[in-house]
Every structure is written in structure tokens, then in C-alpha cells.
Design a protein around this motif. Structure first.
Motif, PDB file in Angstrom:
ATOM      1  N   GLU A  63     101.649 203.636  25.499  1.00 10.81           N
ATOM      2  CA  GLU A  63     102.909 204.127  24.940  1.00 10.81           C
ATOM      3  C   GLU A  63     103.619 203.035  24.131  1.00 10.81           C
ATOM      4  O   GLU A  63     104.115 203.282  23.026  1.00 10.81           O
ATOM      5  N   HIS A  80     113.053 201.539  27.221  1.00 12.37           N
ATOM      6  CA  HIS A  80     111.865 202.227  27.730  1.00 12.37           C
ATOM      7  C   HIS A  80     110.936 201.218  28.425  1.00 12.37           C
ATOM      8  O   HIS A  80     110.452 201.448  29.533  1.00 12.37           O
ATOM      9  N   HIS A  84     109.482 200.770  32.363  1.00 14.40           N
ATOM     10  CA  HIS A  84     108.074 200.546  32.715  1.00 14.40           C
ATOM     11  C   HIS A  84     107.933 199.301  33.593  1.00 14.40           C
ATOM     12  O   HIS A  84     107.283 199.330  34.630  1.00 14.40           O
ATOM     13  N   HIS A 121     110.885 209.964  34.667  1.00 13.21           N
ATOM     14  CA  HIS A 121     110.624 209.142  33.486  1.00 13.21           C
ATOM     15  C   HIS A 121     110.052 209.990  32.338  1.00 13.21           C
ATOM     16  O   HIS A 121     110.462 209.849  31.195  1.00 13.21           O
ATOM     17  N   ASP A 126     110.218 209.479  28.314  1.00 11.28           N
ATOM     18  CA  ASP A 126     109.029 209.744  27.497  1.00 11.28           C
ATOM     19  C   ASP A 126     109.262 210.902  26.531  1.00 11.28           C
ATOM     20  O   ASP A 126     108.788 210.897  25.404  1.00 11.28           O
TER      21      ASP A 126
HETATM   22 FE   LIG Z   1     107.000 205.857  29.374  1.00  7.31          FE
END
Ligand SMILES: [Fe+2]
Length: 138
Positions: A63, A80, A84, A121, A126
Motif C-alpha cells: 500500500e 496512514h 500501519h 483500518h 484504506d
Molecule cells: Fe492500510
């Protein structure tokens, strides 16, 4: 029990497939924990947990590389990535000794944490990126 659903779509086939794989691994872990055969499943639990951790790192990397490739907003990308990283940190801090001593209880706690985190998430962070991808490809 834990399964990818249409509402999780990020409008990107590869990301959706990777998310689906994550749910598969979470389910596999849950199935083993749910066995009521009084056997010691520590080795299997640790193996799948390891697989899940590794796959998560790979998936997050995938990603993040798309953030660069498609010039995702720097502030959004940063937030983001923070999500993670905090997940990876949390998973890496799981105490395997504690897991061995309290297999069902501790594993269940981990599985539920991962499942809830992944769902939230995907649906929030996402999907926001997915909407962005959809927008630039339109
Ligand atoms: Fe993600």
C-alpha cells in the motif's frame, strides 16, 4: 467467521485480494484456537501468527508503495503509515511465553484485536486511499 465483504472494497483488485488473504489468516488462527480437542496447538498458533505478521508487513509495504506511485497527499500518507507502524509494533510486542501459558485466552485476545483493527483500518483509512485511487483513474 472473519471474512472479506464487499463493503471492504478499496476499488483496487490487488489491495482487496490482499485484505481477503489477511482475513483468511485471521480465520485460520481463530479455527485453531476454537478446537476443543485438548491438544497443545502452540506450535501451529505461533506459525500462523508468524505468517500473519509477515504478510501484514508485506501488505502494508504494498500500500505504501502505491502512495508514492500515485502521489497520495503527503499528510494522509503519513497518518496512514503511522497506523500501519503502530499495528506492527503492537503485534511484535506479543509475549509468546504468555501465549504458551494461556493459549486460548491470549490467542483469542490477539485474534479479536487483529480482526477489529483490520476491519476499522480498511473501512476508514484504506477506503479513503481507495477513493483517491478511484478518483485519479476515473
Ligand atoms: Fe492500510
Amino acid at each position: 467467521m472473519f471474512k472479506w465483504r464487499e463493503e471492504f472494497t478499496c476499488f483496487n483488485k490487488e489491495i482487496d485480494e490482499q485484505h481477503s488473504r489477511l482475513f483468511e489468516l485471521v480465520s485460520k488462527l481463530y479455527e485453531i484456537i476454537s478446537l476443543k480437542d485438548n491438544c497443545d496447538h502452540y506450535d501451529e498458533i505461533v506459525a500462523i501468527f508468524g505468517e500473519l505478521s509477515e504478510y501484514t508487513v508485506y501488505h502494508f509495504g504494498y500500500e505504501e508503495q502505491l502512495f508514492e506511485k500515485y502521489n497520495y497527499d503527503a499528510a494522509e500518507a503519513k497518518l496512514h503509515k503511522l497506523e500501519h507502524n503502530s499495528f506492527i509494533k503492537k503485534v511484535s510486542e506479543v509475549d509468546l511465553k504468555e501465549l504458551d501459558e494461556n493459549q486460548r485466552g491470549k490467542s483469542l485476545e490477539i485474534v479479536l484485536f487483529i480482526a477489529r483493527w483490520v476491519e476499522e483500518h480498511i473501512l476508514d483509512t484504506d477506503k479513503k486511499f481507495g477513493e483517491y485511487l478511484k478518483g485519479i483513474k476515473a
